[in-house]
Design a protein around this motif. Structure first.
Motif, PDB file in Angstrom:
ATOM      1  N   TYR A   1       0.871  -1.174   0.000  1.00 14.75           N
ATOM      2  CA  TYR A   1       0.000   0.000   0.000  1.00 14.75           C
ATOM      3  C   TYR A   1       0.904   1.220   0.000  1.00 14.75           C
TER       4      TYR A   1
ATOM      5  N   SER B   1      -3.267 -12.358   0.784  1.00 14.15           N
ATOM      6  CA  SER B   1      -4.543 -11.737   0.413  1.00 14.15           C
ATOM      7  C   SER B   1      -5.495 -12.884   0.111  1.00 14.15           C
ATOM      8  N   SER B   2      -6.477 -13.109   1.007  1.00 11.75           N
ATOM      9  CA  SER B   2      -7.358 -14.273   0.803  1.00 11.75           C
ATOM     10  C   SER B   2      -8.047 -14.255  -0.561  1.00 11.75           C
ATOM     11  N   PRO B   3      -8.598 -13.093  -1.022  1.00  9.02           N
ATOM     12  CA  PRO B   3      -9.264 -13.151  -2.330  1.00  9.02           C
ATOM     13  C   PRO B   3      -8.318 -13.545  -3.469  1.00  9.02           C
ATOM     14  N   VAL B   4      -7.105 -12.979  -3.462  1.00  4.38           N
ATOM     15  CA  VAL B   4      -6.171 -13.277  -4.569  1.00  4.38           C
ATOM     16  C   VAL B   4      -5.732 -14.742  -4.501  1.00  4.38           C
TER      17      VAL B   4
ATOM     18  N   THR C   1       1.135  -7.083  -5.194  1.00  7.71           N
ATOM     19  CA  THR C   1       0.129  -6.099  -5.617  1.00  7.71           C
ATOM     20  C   THR C   1       0.534  -4.740  -5.082  1.00  7.71           C
TER      21      THR C   1
ATOM     22  N   SER D   1      -1.063  -0.720  -4.588  1.00  9.82           N
ATOM     23  CA  SER D   1      -2.192   0.201  -4.735  1.00  9.82           C
ATOM     24  C   SER D   1      -1.948   1.453  -3.915  1.00  9.82           C
TER      25      SER D   1
ATOM     26  N   PRO E   1      -7.448  -0.388   1.170  1.00  8.62           N
ATOM     27  CA  PRO E   1      -8.402  -1.486   1.011  1.00  8.62           C
ATOM     28  C   PRO E   1      -9.581  -1.295   1.967  1.00  8.62           C
TER      29      PRO E   1
ATOM     30  N   SER F   1     -12.333   0.144   1.674  1.00  5.28           N
ATOM     31  CA  SER F   1     -12.774   1.534   1.726  1.00  5.28           C
ATOM     32  C   SER F   1     -13.701   1.893   0.578  1.00  5.28           C
TER      33      SER F   1
ATOM     34  N   LEU G   1     -11.305  -2.656  -4.427  1.00  2.00           N
ATOM     35  CA  LEU G   1      -9.923  -3.105  -4.655  1.00  2.00           C
ATOM     36  C   LEU G   1      -9.756  -4.614  -4.537  1.00  2.00           C
TER      37      LEU G   1
ATOM     38  N   PRO H   1     -15.216  -3.169   6.161  1.00  2.00           N
ATOM     39  CA  PRO H   1     -15.091  -4.399   5.370  1.00  2.00           C
ATOM     40  C   PRO H   1     -16.432  -4.888   4.810  1.00  2.00           C
ATOM     41  N   THR H   2     -16.450  -5.138   3.505  1.00  2.00           N
ATOM     42  CA  THR H   2     -17.683  -5.499   2.807  1.00  2.00           C
ATOM     43  C   THR H   2     -18.320  -6.769   3.363  1.00  2.00           C
TER      44      THR H   2
END
Ligand SMILES: Nc1ncnc2c1ncn2[C@@H]1O[C@H](COP(=O)(O)OP(=O)(O)O)[C@@H](O)[C@H]1O
Ligand SMILES: CC(C)(COP(=O)(O)O)[C@@H](O)C(=O)O
Length: 290
Positions: free
Chosen positions: A59, A73-76, A91, A93, A97, A99, A103, A185-186
């Motif tokens: 970041y 990064s769990s999603p990646v 990654t 950015s 994140p 936010s 991302l 967090p979504t």
């Protein structure tokens, strides 16, 4: 099969202005309808070959200096496993994140694109979007971001999913300023029954025909959503007094406002980030070193 020594890819982010979770019966998957802006800032990924999956997230500030490094990064990682590819990914950015910048989706898409090139797998854009979408909805890190970033513009997603009806308009020419007050967090929000009920009640299905109408529709959703925090409320009020179009970023503890006059108003509350609408969304372009 020819492999690259290093591959890079970039994927734009997406700011939702309003949304509503909708289940896609034909695909047996969750999704959402709503409106948002595909932005010109997002996540860049670099991949080098490896027999394992390793992800490092950098970041950075807007000058590129690294402010924070996060291992994993769990999603990646989930997406790479689903694709059956390995690689060492970094990654990068300059937006925070969790936010409301979409991302998680951008990181998955750029990482899959870069990793698939170094492994020689060469996933198509459609394959990348499909794996990214399924990862996002299964981890609840996003519902509509991947369909949005598959193209550019400010979008109105009238039906959910990658095959949904998406209306894109491109006349959002002025800068967009965003002020963020911290993470939201979504997955946590989507897991709250009350929050989802409030979102459903706040949602109106209209599609805006101009940037001003877009910000008005999003602003009305912010008010009705019940998500507005005291900090966001103060900024939205200041924007309303100055007749500056603004809304609360979904799902982030922040405000997005339209036009250069927003900068002076935002500066009283924090450090604004400037961005623009992306005309293209994810293009799949990126540099490779052979
Ligand atoms: N730049 C990034 N690189 C890798 N993973 C990321 C990045 N940004 C976000 N993520 C992943 O996505 C998760 C956040 O998802 P979410 O709350 O949906 O945030 P966002 O609003 O940024 O999409 C983070 O915990 C992290 O695992
Ligand atoms: C609002 C959200 C559910 C999450 O967006 P983000 O916080 O940016 O991951 C989005 O995916 C949408 O469906 O509109």
């Amino acid at each position: 099969m020819e492999r690259d020594r290093e591959a890079v890819a970039f994927c734009p982010g997406h700011i939702s202005g309003w949304f509503k979770p909708v289940f896609i019966a034909a695909e047996g998957l969750p999704g959402s309808v709503g409106g948002g802006i595909v932005i010109d800032r997002g996540v860049g990924s670099t991949a080098v070959p490896s027999d394992e999956i390793k992800v490092t997230c950098l970041y950075t500030g807007s000058d590129g200096s690294v402010l924070k490094t996060v291992e994993g990064s769990s999603p990646v990682e989930h997406a790479l496993k689903t694709a059956g590819i390995t690689g060492e990914i970094v990654t990068r950015s300059d937006l925070p994140p969790e936010s409301g910048f979409g991302l998680s989706g951008a990181a998955i898409v750029s990482s899959l694109a870069a990793a698939s090139r170094v492994t020689g797998t060469r996933l198509s854009k459609e394959q990348i979007f499909r794996i990214a979408y399924e990862t996002e909805v299964s981890l609840r890190t996003g519902l509509g971001d991947v369909p949005a970033i598959a193209g550019g513009g400010y979008v109105c997603r009238r039906s959910p999913g990658l095959k949904g009806e998406i209306i894109r308009r491109y006349d959002m020419e002025q800068p967009i300023f965003v002020l963020n007050f911290g993470p939201l967090p979504t997955a946590g929000v989507l897991g709250e029954e009350n929050a989802v009920k409030r979102i459903e009640d706040a949602y109106s299905g209209s599609c805006p025909g101009s940037p001003e109408e877009f910000f008005r529709t999003a602003g009305e959703f912010s008010e009705r959503s019940g998500f507005v925090t005291p900090e966001v409320c103060d900024v939205l009020s200041a924007c309303a007094s100055g007749k500056i179009p603004a809304f609360m970023t979904m799902l982030g503890n922040g405000v997005a406002a339209y036009g250069s006059r927003a900068f002076a108003v935002f500066r009283d509350f924090g450090t604004p980030e400037e961005m623009h609408m992306s005309k293209t969304g994810f293009t799949g372009d990126g540099g490779d070193k052979k």
